[in-house]
Design an enzyme around this catalytic site. Sequence first.
Site, PDB file in Angstrom:
ATOM      1  N   ARG A 108       0.792  -1.156  -0.013  1.00 51.34           N
ATOM      2  CA  ARG A 108       0.033  -0.154  -0.140  1.00 51.34           C
ATOM      3  C   ARG A 108       0.908   1.316  -0.058  1.00 51.34           C
ATOM      4  NH1 ARG A 108      -5.240   1.203   3.555  1.00 51.34           N
ATOM      5  NH2 ARG A 108      -6.182  -0.084   1.823  1.00 51.34           N
ATOM      6  N   HIS A 135      -7.547   1.067  -6.279  1.00 47.91           N
ATOM      7  CA  HIS A 135      -7.680   0.092  -5.161  1.00 47.91           C
ATOM      8  C   HIS A 135      -8.443  -1.340  -5.772  1.00 47.91           C
ATOM      9  CE1 HIS A 135      -7.595  -1.360  -1.206  1.00 47.91           C
ATOM     10  NE2 HIS A 135      -8.674  -0.284  -0.724  1.00 47.91           N
ATOM     11  N   GLN A 138     -10.122  -3.951  -3.325  1.00 44.27           N
ATOM     12  CA  GLN A 138     -11.284  -3.403  -2.695  1.00 44.27           C
ATOM     13  C   GLN A 138     -12.583  -3.844  -3.668  1.00 44.27           C
ATOM     14  OE1 GLN A 138     -12.216  -1.669   0.175  1.00 44.27           O
ATOM     15  NE2 GLN A 138     -14.010  -2.461  -0.606  1.00 44.27           N
ATOM     16  N   ASP A 226     -17.588   7.132  -0.732  1.00 43.77           N
ATOM     17  CA  ASP A 226     -16.122   6.634  -0.097  1.00 43.77           C
ATOM     18  C   ASP A 226     -15.811   8.334   0.520  1.00 43.77           C
ATOM     19  OD1 ASP A 226     -13.737   5.898   0.679  1.00 43.77           O
ATOM     20  OD2 ASP A 226     -12.750   6.039  -1.190  1.00 43.77           O
ATOM     21  N   CYS A 265     -16.218   1.416   0.977  1.00 45.23           N
ATOM     22  CA  CYS A 265     -14.933   0.390   1.434  1.00 45.23           C
ATOM     23  C   CYS A 265     -14.604   0.585   2.867  1.00 45.23           C
ATOM     24  CB  CYS A 265     -13.989   1.009   0.320  1.00 45.23           C
ATOM     25  SG  CYS A 265     -13.320   2.615   0.838  1.00 45.23           S
ATOM     26  N   ARG A 293     -13.471  -8.783   1.975  1.00 48.17           N
ATOM     27  CA  ARG A 293     -12.019  -8.324   1.607  1.00 48.17           C
ATOM     28  C   ARG A 293     -11.146  -9.502   1.657  1.00 48.17           C
ATOM     29  NH1 ARG A 293     -10.044  -3.460   1.597  1.00 48.17           N
ATOM     30  NH2 ARG A 293      -8.355  -4.148   0.759  1.00 48.17           N
TER      31      ARG A 293
HETATM   32  N1   CP Z   1     -11.116  -0.310   2.426  1.00 45.74           N
HETATM   33  C1   CP Z   1      -9.946  -0.408   3.003  1.00 45.74           C
HETATM   34  O1   CP Z   1      -8.983  -0.473   2.068  1.00 45.74           O
HETATM   35  O2   CP Z   1      -9.610  -0.219   4.259  1.00 45.74           O
HETATM   36  P1   CP Z   1      -8.384  -0.290   5.180  1.00 45.74           P
HETATM   37  O3   CP Z   1      -7.906   1.269   4.864  1.00 45.74           O
HETATM   38  O4   CP Z   1      -8.776  -0.095   6.623  1.00 45.74           O
HETATM   39  O5   CP Z   1      -7.231  -1.038   4.798  1.00 45.74           O
HETATM   40  N1  NVA Z   2     -10.038   6.649  -1.129  1.00 47.48           N
HETATM   41  C1  NVA Z   2      -9.332   6.230   0.509  1.00 47.48           C
HETATM   42  C2  NVA Z   2      -9.758   4.664   0.610  1.00 47.48           C
HETATM   43  C3  NVA Z   2      -9.382   4.030   1.832  1.00 47.48           C
HETATM   44  C4  NVA Z   2      -9.288   2.585   1.739  1.00 47.48           C
HETATM   45  C5  NVA Z   2      -8.100   6.485   0.586  1.00 47.48           C
HETATM   46  O1  NVA Z   2      -7.351   6.173  -0.413  1.00 47.48           O
HETATM   47  O2  NVA Z   2      -7.807   7.008   1.700  1.00 47.48           O
END
Ligand code: CP
Ligand code: NVA
Length: 308
Positions: A108, A135, A138, A226, A265, A293
């Site tokens: 990530r 993502h 997700q 989101d 998400c 997930r």
């Molecule tokens: N939805 C998602 O990716 O959650 P986290 O940021 O907790 O991993």
């Molecule tokens: N769009 C959000 C998703 C978190 C899972 C971010 O990037 O923070």
Amino acid sequence: MTRNFLNLSDAGGNALAAMLNDAIDRKQARKTWPKGKVDADAPLSDHVLAMIFEKSSTRTRVSFDMAIRQLGGTSIVMDSGSMQLGRGETVDDTAKVLSRMCDAIMIRTDDHSKIEELAANSSVPVINGLTDLSHPCQIVADLLTLIEHGKALPGLEVAWLGDGNNVLNSIVEAAGLMKFNVRIACPEGYDPDQNFIVAAQAAGANVTLYRDTMEAAAGADVIVADTWVSMGQDHADAKIEAMMPFQVNDVIMEQAKSDAVFLHCLPAHRGEEVMPSVIDGPQSLVWDEAENRIHAQKSVLLWAFGHI
Ligand code: CP
Ligand code: NVA
């Protein structure tokens, strides 16, 4: 050839459909089991997944850890701040070292170019656990959730309200692969990535941009929201103000089909992008979506290792 999962199109529509079927079967087969029990066939026994987090995570971290365990393998979870990567060791060198020590890498990170660089220098599969651009993991979970709740993907009308962010980019990408339509309502200046829209439209999906939430939500099968402020972005007053008319509330849900469902998400900000009456209400699937997930990540891992 090494199978990287940087975006959904790395797998393609047929593989994505196979991944979703496999996830449904595996989830069903272990319905009453303790969550840590390994699947009967232990397809990834002895495999080690390295995970690198340059941003916070609850669901991605835990679901990948549980996924590799349920497949018979183990994981090493690292925050970049406690790695030499956080002190300036290059992405290239990190990729080469982890490739020698582990069987796959999930990361990530912020700039999508970093995961591309990691993949280019890795000899084991690299999986996108979220970048500023996309993502994809997700969205595998989101599609699984919709299918489980009786929504056939082809022709589905999915409405997104809010920021044109990484999650939306992957939804748009999925639309092209699985032939559903996306109705996007976002304020001017916050549109999603144009490349994903062009590709999805070329693949036959209708992807339409609206500035009006009621138009976007009208007759939708699915409403998605989101956070308005993604990780790494400023919680700027101007952005919140621009987003406020794009909140998902009861009026929006009434505009959608009567059997429409709500996805998010998570993490959520009640009172900002969504009202509690929606996310905690009867049309919300967010807890199934979060659980999925795990099942989605398992299918991503199995695809990356050539089992799907
Ligand atoms: N939805 C998602 O990716 O959650 P986290 O940021 O907790 O991993
Ligand atoms: N769009 C959000 C998703 C978190 C899972 C971010 O990037 O923070």
